[in-house]
Structure formats: structure tokens, C-alpha cells
Design a protein around this motif. Structure first.
Motif, PDB file in Angstrom:
ATOM      1  N   MET A  51       0.924  -1.247   0.091  1.00  0.00           N
ATOM      2  CA  MET A  51       0.083  -0.178  -0.091  1.00  0.00           C
ATOM      3  C   MET A  51       0.927   1.194  -0.064  1.00  0.00           C
ATOM      4  O   MET A  51       1.638   1.423   0.905  1.00  0.00           O
ATOM      5  CB  MET A  51      -0.930   0.075   1.288  1.00  0.00           C
ATOM      6  N   ILE A  52       0.729   2.198  -1.205  1.00  0.00           N
ATOM      7  CA  ILE A  52       1.432   3.204  -1.154  1.00  0.00           C
ATOM      8  C   ILE A  52       0.310   4.431  -0.714  1.00  0.00           C
ATOM      9  O   ILE A  52      -0.479   4.649  -1.587  1.00  0.00           O
ATOM     10  CB  ILE A  52       2.205   3.763  -2.338  1.00  0.00           C
ATOM     11  N   VAL A  53       0.579   5.008   0.370  1.00  0.00           N
ATOM     12  CA  VAL A  53      -0.455   5.905   0.778  1.00  0.00           C
ATOM     13  C   VAL A  53      -0.094   7.299   0.232  1.00  0.00           C
ATOM     14  O   VAL A  53       0.902   7.897   0.908  1.00  0.00           O
ATOM     15  CB  VAL A  53      -0.594   6.184   2.430  1.00  0.00           C
ATOM     16  N   VAL A  61      -9.231   3.774   4.186  1.00  0.00           N
ATOM     17  CA  VAL A  61      -8.008   3.308   3.976  1.00  0.00           C
ATOM     18  C   VAL A  61      -7.869   1.875   4.841  1.00  0.00           C
ATOM     19  O   VAL A  61      -7.385   0.826   4.435  1.00  0.00           O
ATOM     20  CB  VAL A  61      -6.911   4.416   4.316  1.00  0.00           C
ATOM     21  N   ARG A  62      -8.474   1.817   5.957  1.00  0.00           N
ATOM     22  CA  ARG A  62      -8.053   0.789   6.683  1.00  0.00           C
ATOM     23  C   ARG A  62      -8.646  -0.422   6.337  1.00  0.00           C
ATOM     24  O   ARG A  62      -8.376  -1.437   6.347  1.00  0.00           O
ATOM     25  CB  ARG A  62      -8.806   1.172   8.333  1.00  0.00           C
ATOM     26  N   GLN A  63     -10.008  -0.320   5.705  1.00  0.00           N
ATOM     27  CA  GLN A  63     -10.548  -1.446   5.212  1.00  0.00           C
ATOM     28  C   GLN A  63      -9.784  -1.929   4.007  1.00  0.00           C
ATOM     29  O   GLN A  63      -9.638  -3.224   3.768  1.00  0.00           O
ATOM     30  CB  GLN A  63     -12.002  -1.271   4.691  1.00  0.00           C
ATOM     31  N   ILE A  64      -9.109  -1.094   3.130  1.00  0.00           N
ATOM     32  CA  ILE A  64      -8.345  -1.569   1.977  1.00  0.00           C
ATOM     33  C   ILE A  64      -7.261  -2.321   2.658  1.00  0.00           C
ATOM     34  O   ILE A  64      -6.840  -3.417   2.009  1.00  0.00           O
ATOM     35  CB  ILE A  64      -8.077  -0.441   1.164  1.00  0.00           C
ATOM     36  N   TYR A  65      -6.734  -1.910   3.420  1.00  0.00           N
ATOM     37  CA  TYR A  65      -5.313  -2.502   4.020  1.00  0.00           C
ATOM     38  C   TYR A  65      -5.775  -3.832   4.637  1.00  0.00           C
ATOM     39  O   TYR A  65      -5.268  -4.821   4.627  1.00  0.00           O
ATOM     40  CB  TYR A  65      -4.920  -1.645   5.080  1.00  0.00           C
ATOM     41  N   ASP A  66      -7.008  -4.095   5.387  1.00  0.00           N
ATOM     42  CA  ASP A  66      -7.361  -5.322   5.994  1.00  0.00           C
ATOM     43  C   ASP A  66      -7.662  -6.122   4.988  1.00  0.00           C
ATOM     44  O   ASP A  66      -7.566  -7.502   5.113  1.00  0.00           O
ATOM     45  CB  ASP A  66      -8.740  -5.193   6.887  1.00  0.00           C
ATOM     46  N   GLN A  67      -8.071  -5.691   3.800  1.00  0.00           N
ATOM     47  CA  GLN A  67      -8.475  -6.573   2.737  1.00  0.00           C
ATOM     48  C   GLN A  67      -7.132  -7.235   1.765  1.00  0.00           C
ATOM     49  O   GLN A  67      -7.412  -8.093   0.864  1.00  0.00           O
ATOM     50  CB  GLN A  67      -9.551  -6.032   1.595  1.00  0.00           C
ATOM     51  N   MET A  68      -6.106  -6.453   2.049  1.00  0.00           N
ATOM     52  CA  MET A  68      -5.018  -6.825   1.203  1.00  0.00           C
ATOM     53  C   MET A  68      -4.429  -8.076   1.675  1.00  0.00           C
ATOM     54  O   MET A  68      -4.543  -8.639   3.071  1.00  0.00           O
ATOM     55  CB  MET A  68      -3.910  -5.938   1.301  1.00  0.00           C
TER      56      MET A  68
END
Ligand code: SF4
Length: 188
Positions: free
Chosen positions: A74-76, A88-95
Motif C-alpha cells: 500500500m502506497i499512501v 484506507v483501513r478497510q483496503i489495508y485489511d483486505q490486502m
């Protein structure tokens, strides 16, 4: 990779695990795929890094994945508003795990010039960060340098009992550190 991840649970520390660590690190660092999203101006520089002039393809990373389930980096890129933080947190959790994060630019690293109620003062308030990249915005060369440093970090990551030992040491150091409210000035 699934085989390597399964094996690490069963192996004792020692020569064999060291070899598996090196192999897993080599494979992981050379197979990073980035989740597709950008939050603000820094994202333009991130897109430039993926285009022909800078050519992230040389690391096999030019394909930004449309699904977080196919991404492990993830590049924020840009400031994170409070409204965007849960997304953002949800995307991170799904990675897919294991996964890594680069906070690109002053805003993602610390809130930058936006010291106000609307902006998260550093994305590390909501997700773990592996590399902080300074600049406003950082140039594509700087992002590539951050990616190379992350490659180095991933290549040297420990597994199994070795990793648990490092985690225990880092936690002990954090608990023994001076609380921030006792710090005075910028140099203490
Ligand atoms: S660090 Fe600068 S370029 Fe990047 S998002 Fe913030 S204001 Fe924009």
C-alpha cells in the motif's frame, strides 16, 4: 509462497530456517504488487513513477492492482482525511498478508501542513507503516528509492521463531522508551 509460509511454522531456528528466510525474502521482495488508489497531489508523482519515464516495470511492479486482495503493497499517496480513514483501513485489511506500507509524502507521514481537525496526523494512526518518505511531493525517483529500501527490508525479514524473537525485543524496547510527554525539545 503458501508452501513457504506453512513451512515456517514447523521449522526450528538454525541453518535450514535461515535458508528458507532468504528464499522467502527474495521471492517476496521481487513480487510486490501495489493496491490502486491515490488520495491527493502525491498520487500524481506515484502515477509518474509507474509510467514510461521512470518505469516501475523494471521491478515487475507496473501493474497497480484494482483489488486489494491481489495487492501486498500500500502506497499512501496524499493526505488522509478523517472521512477517508476507515476506507484506507478497510483496503489495508483486505490486502493479502504479508503486506507492507509506504507513507508517501509529508501529509501521509505526519499530516504535513494540514494541522487541522479534518486530517489524520500521520497514517500510522490507522495502519502500520514500514517506510516514511519525506517531501511535498516526493519525486518519482524518491518513491523508487523508498521501494528499493523496502525491498532490502523485506529481503532481510525473519520468519518463525527468529521473527518472534525480534518482535519481543522491539516490544521490550518500546516499553522501556521514555514517554513522549517527558521528552523536551526536538533533540532529546
Ligand atoms: S505532501 Fe504535498 S504533494 Fe503530497 S499530498 Fe501533501 S500537500 Fe500534496
Amino acid at each position: 509462497m503458501g508452501l513457504v509460509v506453512g513451512l515456517e511454522e514447523k521449522l526450528p531456528s538454525g541453518f535450514l530456517l535461515t535458508t528458507v528466510e532468504k528464499l522467502a525474502g527474495y521471492m517476496r521482495k521481487n513480487s510486490l504488487w501495489t493496491a490502486t488508489f491515490g488520495l491527493a497531489c502525491c498520487a500524481i508523482e506515484m502515477m509518474a513513477a509507474g509510467a514510461g519515464r521512470y518505469d516501475l516495470a523494471r521491478f515487475g511492479m507496473e501493474v497497480f492492482r484494482a483489488s486489494p486482495r491481489q495487492a501486498d503493497l500500500m502506497i499512501v499517496a496524499g493526505r488522509v482525511s478523517n472521512k477517508m480513514a476507515p476506507v484506507v483501513r478497510q483496503i489495508y485489511d483486505q490486502m493479502a498478508a504479508p503486506k507492507w506500507t509506504i507513507a508517501m509524502g509529508a501529509c501521509a507521514s505526519s499530516g504535513g501542513m494540514f494541522n487541522n481537525y479534518a486530517i489524520v496526523q500521520g497514517v500510522d494512526h490507522i495502519i502500520p507503516v514500514d517506510i516514511y518518505l519525506p517531501g511535498c511531493p516526493p519525486r518519482p525517483e524518491m518513491l523508487m528509492d523508498a521501494i528499493l529500501k523496502l525491498h532490502e527490508q523485506i529481503g532481510n525479514e525473519k520468519l518463525g521463531p527468529n521473527r518472534e524473537k525480534i518482535i519481543r525485543e522491539v516490544e521490550a524496547a518500546a516499553l522501556a522508551a521514555k514517554p513522549t510527554h517527558q521528552l523536551k525539545g526536538l533533540l532529546t
